[in-house]
Design a protein around this motif. Sequence first.
Motif: not given
Length: 232
Positions: A132-136, A187-197
């Motif tokens: 949760d929260g921002p990821l760098t 960026l903010n991301w709280s979903g599936d990390m595979r989708i973000l990749e």
Amino acid sequence: MEQNQLTQEKTSAALAALQLVKDGMVLGLGSGSTVKIFMKLLAEKVKREGLKVYIVSSSYDTSILAATLGLIEVSLNSFTPDLSIDGADTVFPDKSLIKGGGGCLLREKLVNYHAREYVIIVDHTKLRAKLDGPLTVPIEVHPMSYSQVVKALRETFNAESSLRVFSEKKLGPAITDNGGFLLDATLNWSGDMRILEEKLKSLPGVLETGVFAIKKPSKIFVGQGESYTVIE
């Protein structure tokens, strides 16, 4: 936390991974401070036990240390690593990772994803309790289009991105071993990390992303003082 304690935890994790090394193995090696500790322990083990071990390096930095330690390096084009050992900047509960603080993310991903399996060695400060929260996220980009990637990241993820620069002795942007530029995108991301990749990698001009989620490590060794825990 004191640096000595962090070094002890990195050493504990490295010693745990060292138990997986067998005679005749081809080992992929990542980059960074914890991997350097592992490499020194590996060189001692190879000499002490008379092992034949070959390494596939993920960076010039790792290659230089391997040569200094007398480890035999081979090419990823010619050999598939039986096992790869790497560190991480952030470890999430589902074993997805963020890597690339040292700028070696593209080659690290090539070595880790092509290996039959890979394991991660970290100290406990790299664990993140939840997503949760921002990821760098470090992102390697082609120099020709870095400003277009910054724009696409803003439009797609509402991300703020900065071009990484050398901190001393050289002016201008940090250049990777592959000749790319490095962006650090928050960026903010709280979903599936595979989708973000996948979404990050699909942006034109992105050579590789520091999200490691499509292929996750088989084990994560986490240093805890003079001992360690294993996430499987």
